[in-house]
Design an enzyme around this catalytic site. Sequence first.
Site, mmCIF file in Angstrom:
data_model
loop_
_atom_site.group_PDB
_atom_site.id
_atom_site.type_symbol
_atom_site.label_atom_id
_atom_site.label_comp_id
_atom_site.label_asym_id
_atom_site.label_seq_id
_atom_site.Cartn_x
_atom_site.Cartn_y
_atom_site.Cartn_z
ATOM 1 N N ASP A 199 7.933 50.822 -35.206
ATOM 2 C CA ASP A 199 9.062 50.631 -36.128
ATOM 3 C C ASP A 199 9.230 51.919 -36.934
ATOM 4 O O ASP A 199 8.910 51.994 -38.120
ATOM 5 C CB ASP A 199 8.794 49.434 -37.036
ATOM 6 C CG ASP A 199 8.725 48.141 -36.238
ATOM 7 O OD1 ASP A 199 9.695 47.813 -35.545
ATOM 8 O OD2 ASP A 199 7.672 47.472 -36.281
ATOM 9 N N MET A 257 4.149 39.905 -39.649
ATOM 10 C CA MET A 257 4.884 38.635 -39.651
ATOM 11 C C MET A 257 4.231 37.672 -38.649
ATOM 12 O O MET A 257 4.860 36.722 -38.184
ATOM 13 C CB MET A 257 6.349 38.873 -39.302
ATOM 14 C CG MET A 257 7.034 39.781 -40.350
ATOM 15 S SD MET A 257 8.809 39.551 -40.470
ATOM 16 C CE MET A 257 9.335 39.995 -38.830
ATOM 17 N N GLN A 311 3.870 52.979 -35.463
ATOM 18 C CA GLN A 311 4.963 53.936 -35.219
ATOM 19 C C GLN A 311 6.131 53.276 -34.475
ATOM 20 O O GLN A 311 7.253 53.759 -34.522
ATOM 21 C CB GLN A 311 4.403 55.122 -34.427
ATOM 22 C CG GLN A 311 5.417 56.113 -33.894
ATOM 23 C CD GLN A 311 6.182 56.839 -34.991
ATOM 24 O OE1 GLN A 311 5.708 56.936 -36.127
ATOM 25 N NE2 GLN A 311 7.367 57.339 -34.662
ATOM 26 N N GLN A 318 11.171 52.021 -40.232
ATOM 27 C CA GLN A 318 10.413 51.281 -41.251
ATOM 28 C C GLN A 318 9.311 52.179 -41.841
ATOM 29 O O GLN A 318 9.078 52.165 -43.049
ATOM 30 C CB GLN A 318 9.818 50.025 -40.625
ATOM 31 C CG GLN A 318 8.852 49.274 -41.507
ATOM 32 C CD GLN A 318 8.482 47.911 -40.947
ATOM 33 O OE1 GLN A 318 9.267 46.980 -41.036
ATOM 34 N NE2 GLN A 318 7.309 47.766 -40.372
ATOM 35 N N HIS A 342 -0.860 44.975 -33.427
ATOM 36 C CA HIS A 342 -1.372 44.583 -34.759
ATOM 37 C C HIS A 342 -2.885 44.738 -34.816
ATOM 38 O O HIS A 342 -3.441 45.229 -35.799
ATOM 39 C CB HIS A 342 -1.062 43.109 -35.047
ATOM 40 C CG HIS A 342 0.396 42.767 -35.098
ATOM 41 N ND1 HIS A 342 1.000 41.967 -34.153
ATOM 42 C CD2 HIS A 342 1.353 43.088 -35.988
ATOM 43 C CE1 HIS A 342 2.272 41.813 -34.461
ATOM 44 N NE2 HIS A 342 2.522 42.480 -35.560
ATOM 45 N N GLN A 386 14.522 39.912 -44.615
ATOM 46 C CA GLN A 386 14.790 41.045 -43.724
ATOM 47 C C GLN A 386 15.527 40.621 -42.453
ATOM 48 O O GLN A 386 15.755 41.439 -41.574
ATOM 49 C CB GLN A 386 13.510 41.810 -43.398
ATOM 50 C CG GLN A 386 12.516 41.082 -42.517
ATOM 51 C CD GLN A 386 11.200 41.846 -42.431
ATOM 52 O OE1 GLN A 386 10.403 41.851 -43.353
ATOM 53 N NE2 GLN A 386 10.952 42.510 -41.303
HETATM 54 O O1 PAF Z 1 6.802 45.173 -39.348
HETATM 55 C C1 PAF Z 1 6.774 43.990 -39.762
HETATM 56 O O2 PAF Z 1 6.177 43.111 -39.161
HETATM 57 C C2 PAF Z 1 7.516 43.641 -41.037
HETATM 58 O O3 PAF Z 1 8.690 44.366 -41.155
HETATM 59 C C3 PAF Z 1 6.652 43.785 -42.296
HETATM 60 C C4 PAF Z 1 6.242 45.230 -42.523
HETATM 61 C C5 PAF Z 1 5.405 42.915 -42.180
HETATM 62 C C6 PAF Z 1 7.431 43.310 -43.526
HETATM 63 O O4 PAF Z 1 7.798 41.983 -43.425
#
Ligand code: PAF
Length: 279
Positions: free
Chosen positions: A146, A26, A144, A149, A33, A57
């Site tokens: 999240d 995002m 990891q 997720q 990242h 979300q």
């Molecule tokens: O982890 C994130 O940044 C978001 O949940 C994702 C996986 C890009 C989905 O919008």
Amino acid sequence: MDVIPTIAAFRQARTRYPTLGLVPTMGFLHEGHLSLVRRAKQECGAAAVSIFVNPTQFGPREDFSTYPRDMERDLAQLRSLGTDLVFTPDVNEVYPPGHATGVDVGVVTEPLEGAVRPGHFRGVATVVCKLFNITQPTRAYFGQKDAQQTVVIRKMVRDLDMPLEVVICPTVREADGLAMSSRNTYLAPAERQAAAVLYRALRAAEKRFAAGERNAEALRDVLRTTIAGEPVAAAPDYVSVADRDTLRELQTVTDGGALLSLAVRFGKTRLIDNIVVGG
Ligand code: PAF
């Protein structure tokens, strides 16, 4: 590096790469990242990053409109890593008028974050499914940090026979242990200092586990007590010692190990973190 805002143009560019690693984000990129992008590039030869703040979300009282954004800085960082493709759609490209389909991954979306953020994982699974369909990655990379997720996405990929490999990479931390997150930028200096208690709590529970403790409630107690010792931290939304795949709370940690996780507010900012023990 090609920066591509439309699905049609991305699909066209995608044909140039026999294998492609995707890092869905995002934006407001940090070292967490960037570590995923490096790994994608290294393992797949070509790396794509999506930058899309996904409205579905976020709950109605969450931070969608104020979520930090800095496209120029993100693109400069991605360029320096040799990223091949960046997908930067706007909301209408992803959710054109009349869009209605959603992906519901079932019980693993219900506890923990799902209990506090109803609808969150339907939004995540739906957008990630769309990003997979659009970008057709060979592998997709997630942090990891999240943890729930990652469980939801791995299950979606398995249940729906999606033809890609999901790669989960270690949480990247600041020097004091705080997990990197775009939301750390919201923290006032005293909150930022206090937030290191999250990792301290996880490490304290890990230490108890290493000393032989297998009673899950005793480990939850270590998490609660450590957080309670930090006055700037609110009472946790949850502390959890759960099965790593089903996310069901455990009574006893067995050979499969456990996911220790927690969510705590520091002022207006809600942070999550986790650690895996055993297994
Ligand atoms: O982890 C994130 O940044 C978001 O949940 C994702 C996986 C890009 C989905 O919008």
